[in-house]
Design an enzyme around this catalytic site. Structure first.
Site, short mmCIF file in Angstrom:
data_model
loop_
_atom_site.label_atom_id
_atom_site.label_comp_id
_atom_site.label_asym_id
_atom_site.label_seq_id
_atom_site.Cartn_x
_atom_site.Cartn_y
_atom_site.Cartn_z
N HIS A 37 0.86 -1.18 0.00
CA HIS A 37 0.00 0.00 0.00
C HIS A 37 0.90 1.24 0.00
O HIS A 37 1.19 1.80 1.06
CB HIS A 37 -0.90 0.02 1.25
CG HIS A 37 -1.71 -1.23 1.45
ND1 HIS A 37 -2.20 -1.61 2.67
CD2 HIS A 37 -2.10 -2.17 0.56
CE1 HIS A 37 -2.88 -2.76 2.53
NE2 HIS A 37 -2.83 -3.11 1.26
C1 FAD Z 1 -0.79 -8.95 -2.74
C2 FAD Z 1 -1.63 -7.73 -2.56
C3 FAD Z 1 -2.77 -7.80 -1.77
C4 FAD Z 1 -3.55 -6.67 -1.58
N1 FAD Z 1 -4.68 -6.77 -0.84
C5 FAD Z 1 -5.44 -5.69 -0.62
C6 FAD Z 1 -6.66 -5.77 0.12
O1 FAD Z 1 -7.06 -6.84 0.58
N2 FAD Z 1 -7.36 -4.64 0.32
C7 FAD Z 1 -6.96 -3.44 -0.18
O2 FAD Z 1 -7.64 -2.45 0.05
N3 FAD Z 1 -5.84 -3.34 -0.93
C8 FAD Z 1 -5.08 -4.43 -1.18
N4 FAD Z 1 -3.96 -4.33 -1.95
C9 FAD Z 1 -3.63 -3.04 -2.57
C10 FAD Z 1 -4.43 -2.83 -3.86
O3 FAD Z 1 -4.15 -3.82 -4.78
C11 FAD Z 1 -4.09 -1.45 -4.42
O4 FAD Z 1 -4.40 -0.49 -3.45
C12 FAD Z 1 -4.87 -1.09 -5.68
O5 FAD Z 1 -4.83 -2.09 -6.63
C13 FAD Z 1 -4.31 0.21 -6.25
O6 FAD Z 1 -5.12 0.62 -7.30
P1 FAD Z 1 -4.62 1.74 -8.33
O7 FAD Z 1 -5.63 1.83 -9.39
O8 FAD Z 1 -4.26 2.96 -7.57
O9 FAD Z 1 -3.24 1.15 -8.90
P2 FAD Z 1 -3.01 -0.14 -9.75
O10 FAD Z 1 -4.06 -1.13 -9.50
O11 FAD Z 1 -1.61 -0.54 -9.52
O12 FAD Z 1 -3.20 0.34 -11.25
C14 FAD Z 1 -2.33 1.26 -11.84
C15 FAD Z 1 -2.32 0.99 -13.34
O13 FAD Z 1 -1.55 2.00 -13.95
C16 FAD Z 1 -0.75 1.43 -14.95
N5 FAD Z 1 0.42 2.27 -15.16
C17 FAD Z 1 1.50 2.41 -14.34
N6 FAD Z 1 2.39 3.25 -14.89
C18 FAD Z 1 1.86 3.64 -16.07
C19 FAD Z 1 2.32 4.50 -17.10
N7 FAD Z 1 3.50 5.13 -17.02
N8 FAD Z 1 1.55 4.65 -18.21
C20 FAD Z 1 0.34 4.02 -18.31
N9 FAD Z 1 -0.12 3.19 -17.37
C21 FAD Z 1 0.62 3.02 -16.25
C22 FAD Z 1 -0.40 0.08 -14.39
O14 FAD Z 1 0.00 -0.78 -15.44
C23 FAD Z 1 -1.67 -0.33 -13.70
O15 FAD Z 1 -2.51 -1.05 -14.53
C24 FAD Z 1 -3.17 -5.44 -2.18
C25 FAD Z 1 -2.03 -5.39 -2.96
C26 FAD Z 1 -1.27 -6.51 -3.17
C27 FAD Z 1 -0.06 -6.43 -4.03
#
Ligand code: FAD
Lengths: 541, 180
Positions: A467
């Site tokens: 996180h």
């Molecule tokens: C093992 C694990 C277990 C977890 N369990 C929980 C849980 O139980 N509960 C919880 O609340 N959270 C949990 N989390 C955290 C949760 O997965 C994240 O908080 C969430 O997925 C973040 O969402 P996001 O959209 O901000 O980022 P992400 O889901 O990481 O998405 C970001 C996207 O942006 C894209 N990207 C990155 N850089 C670029 C770029 N330069 N150009 C274009 N695209 C780009 C990436 O490819 C990705 O697809 C867990 C995480 C992990 C790893």
């Protein structure tokens, strides 16, 4: 000249839950949206198969790690994605593929508590959010409905205006054995809300009990953001996969004019819009802002406060493994019981609070290798493995951390990753506040082990929970924050940021439900501004 | 000292019951023909794959190892320079010391007179069959077996094989029904 030019009202960078939820909200309001996503599209069955073929025990090895969209890999044998330079190490894992990291999250969808958002005012430590829980509450309800969150309305929760959309996931057999014993110690338990289907919901099946919620739910009963990527596409959102944004470009007025991206074949993509929404996750978003430095914004974009890439914090936790005196048969979804007993209290003035959950998974591999290492042999080996596995219990604590100025990322332009982007140096450390929290959690685990009459195998950690918080923080004052309370950059009027980077604090709640709630709220604000043409007005100011 | 119930006579009996006869294990195909059951051929001039299969059964004490798994394990193990020698040596020593009267003692028992290399190899083979993952300090770690790794036999019925098996909604609220 760019090979492809993309134009939309709103250009979103990243298709994780932040980007997808925002895209869906905007598209529902008739806004033209395009998402640029660094990674490829993936297929659930293929990922499941890859995990069965992998020798690694991380959460990522079944997922793509492409040269054009590299990601962290939690394997010391691999070349590290980050250059860890601090006294501690945050092994943050995330994915780069369509749908982002919720493909391998654990599905726990936990709200922040009101005092978490006002930690400075309540306990005199950390940083307050610029608004309070009541402001976020309706968006929590909306996010819960979209994600399909199951929970028990009878459990104590932060104030709720609506019941959980889905009934709670029933507790496991091991929970039922453990809870009464620990309740005698005064520890109370509840069912952690989870975006996991306790009945068929939104076209997805009921949970089938595979028990591999993280790294992948083979049935799709657990929510993943690809659900909202697909829904958005149906509403006309254009999703360009394998399109990695390398640079955000500003015009003379300080507005974002376009972003530049690359595809695996080396071709360029230029995306132009009225508004740009950065949703590339808690690490890649601040990295992209720093990478986009130019003559006018030499410290990076949105960085007049100097806080982009700083004030990083996480949820560091401990993992306690024990062997129970009698079989508890751990199986079922990742965890169906957790405790908020050690979450709140005046102690939070001086040490971190923590929650903990009991896992429904026995580490059969570890049990087997441990027994082999100790010289166990057939024929008694099989019964020894079985005996260990049915009695094994794993608990993990989820602890808060305070944002610290020195924790964060800087870019090393002398070294490049496989995509040619500068390597991140990641400084990470703990303060006395967290260290005191670890001690308290350890002590609690020791007491619990004793109360359960169990054999303590290990207390490991601290391990971070993936996180990555705080590196483009939200606040009212542009001198001390990166985005305003609507997640809009103080420096660039048409740039918004969503994701964990904007969180000023996160208590002990896993962040994704809050990311989704904020993404919906931000998207509504963007739609409002587009309607009022406020963004355009700002641009010509 | 641990005694176990696998004897030369038992192996021979099963071999004959399977109708493997004299051509058994002359090629890989009989593995498939007999539904994946593998038994030791106790003759002197055993081809390496068959010897490896027999040795695997003797070491793991599982006499029904899956044919495809044996072939995969064999391929990876035979890449080790000392593997042929260790496989032959271990096989000869174990088979030679087995009799109707005498049951196989622990692999650590000095009765076998294993060399250090053979002892190590026996543990290496056992570990790989159980974990399904091949570890060798000079070679890349790799997964050879998944659902056929022997750890899953040990936990059959009490825990689903991750990714491949599920228990059904709500089944986790009670202990598994364990079939005797
Ligand atoms: C093992 C694990 C277990 C977890 N369990 C929980 C849980 O139980 N509960 C919880 O609340 N959270 C949990 N989390 C955290 C949760 O997965 C994240 O908080 C969430 O997925 C973040 O969402 P996001 O959209 O901000 O980022 P992400 O889901 O990481 O998405 C970001 C996207 O942006 C894209 N990207 C990155 N850089 C670029 C770029 N330069 N150009 C274009 N695209 C780009 C990436 O490819 C990705 O697809 C867990 C995480 C992990 C790893």
């Amino acid at each position: 000249m760019s090979d492809t030019v993309v134009e939309a009202d709103v250009i979103i960078i990243g298709s994780g839950v932040a980007g997808a939820m925002a895209a869906y909200t905007l598209a529902n309001k008739g806004v033209k949206v395009a998402i640029l996503e660094a990674g490829p599209r993936i297929d659930r069955a293929a990922i499941v198969k890859k995990f069965t073929q992998s020798h690694k025990f991380d959460f990522s090895s079944g997922y793509p790690n492409e040269d054009w969209a590299p990601r962290p890999d939690w394997d010391p044998a691999e070349k590290p994605y980050f250059d860890h330079i601090g006294p501690a190490q945050a092994n943050v894992e995330y994915l780069r593929n369509v749908g982002g990291t919720t493909w391998h999250w654990s599905g726990f969808a936990i709200r922040l508590h009101p005092e978490d958002m006002k930690i400075k005012s309540t306990y005199g430590v950390g940083i307050d959010w610029p608004f309070d829980y009541a402001e976020l509450e309706p968006y929590y309800s909306e996010a819960e409905k979209e994600m399909g969150v199951s929970g028990d309305d009878k459990d104590p929760h932060p104030p709720r205006s609506k019941p959980f959309p889905l009934p709670p996931i029933p507790r496991s057999y091991s929970d039922k054995i453990i809870a009464p014993k620990l309740e005698k110690m005064g520890i109370k338990f509840s069912t952690p809300p989870a975006a996991r289907n306790s009945r068929a919901y939104d076209g997805r099946s009921q949970c089938m009990g595979f028990g591999t919620c993280s790294p992948i739910c083979p049935s799709g009963a657990q929510y993943a953001a690809v659900v909202h990527v697909n829904k958005s596409e149906k509403l006309g959102v254009r999703v360009l996969e394998n399109t990695r944004v390398d640079r955000i470009i500003t015009d003379a007025s300080g507005k974002i004019s376009e972003v530049h991206a690359k595809r695996p074949d080396g071709t360029d993509v230029t995306a132009r819009g009225r508004i740009f929404l950065l949703a590339a996750n808690g690490i890649e978003s601040p990295r992209l802002l720093l990478m986009s430095a130019n003559e006018t914004y030499s410290k990076g974009l949105a960085n007049s406060s100097g806080r982009v890439g700083r004030y990083f914090f996480e949820h560091p936790g401990l993992v306690c493994r024990m062997v129970m005196p009698a079989p508890v048969y751990p199986r079922g979804p990742e965890a169906t019981m957790s405790s908020d007993n050690f979450r709140n209290g005046d102690f939070r003035r001086t040490r971190a609070g923590f929650t903990f959950s009991i896992h429904n998974f026995a580490h059969h591999f570890e049990a087997t290798s441990d027994l082999l290492e100790k010289g166990a042999e057939p024929p008694s080996l099989d019964s020894a493995i079985r005996d260990r596995v049915v009695r094994m219990i794993d608990m993990s604590s989820h602890m808060e951390q305070l944002p610290s100025e020195k924790n964060g990322i800087t870019l090393d332009w002398t070294r490049r990753d496989r995509a040619g982007q500068p390597v991140m140096k990641h400084y990470y450390s703990f303060s006395d506040y967290e260290n005191a929290g670890f001690e308290a959690a350890k002590e609690t685990f020791r007491h619990i082990t004793k109360a359960l009459d169990a054999e303590l195998l290990s207390i490991q950690g601290p391990v971070t929970e993936h996180h990555p918080l705080g590196m483009a923080m939200m606040g009212k004052d542009k001198k001390t924050s990166v985005v305003d309370p609507h997640c809009r950059s103080h420096d660039h009027p048409n740039l918004f940021i969503v994701g964990t980077a904007v969180f000023p604090s996160c208590g002990m709640s896993r962040p994704t439900l809050t990311i989704a709630a904020l993404a919906i709220r931000t998207a509504e604000e963007i739609a409002r501004q587009l309607k009022k043409k406020r963004i355009n007005r700002i641009s010509t100011d | 000292m641990q005694k176990i119930g696998i004897t030369r006579r038992k192996l021979m009996k099963t071999l004959l019951a399977l109708g493997a006869g004299s051509v058994f294990f002359s090629t890989l195909s009989p593995f498939a023909r007999d539904g994946g059951k593998v038994w030791a051929f106790l003759g002197d001039s055993t081809p390496s794959l068959e010897t490896f299969a027999a040795l695997s059964s003797l070491i793991t004490l599982h006499d029904d190892l899956d044919a495809d798994s044996i072939a995969r394990m064999y391929k990876v193990f035979m890449d080790e320079p000392w593997a042929p020698e260790h496989i032959e040596g271990l096989h000869k020593k174990i088979i030679g010391a087995l009799s109707d009267e005498k049951k196989r003692p622990s692999l650590k028992d000095p009765v076998w007179k294993f060399t250090d290399g053979e002892s190590w190899f026996a543990g290496h083979l056992l570990t790989t069959w159980y974990l399904g993952i091949y570890y060798h300090e000079e070679r890349p770690t790799q997964r050879i077996l998944y659902e056929n790794a022997l750890q899953f036999r040990a936990i059959k019925g009490v825990m689903p094989i991750p990714y491949l098996e599920n228990v059904g909604y709500g089944a986790w609220t009670s202990p598994p029904e364990i079939k005797k």
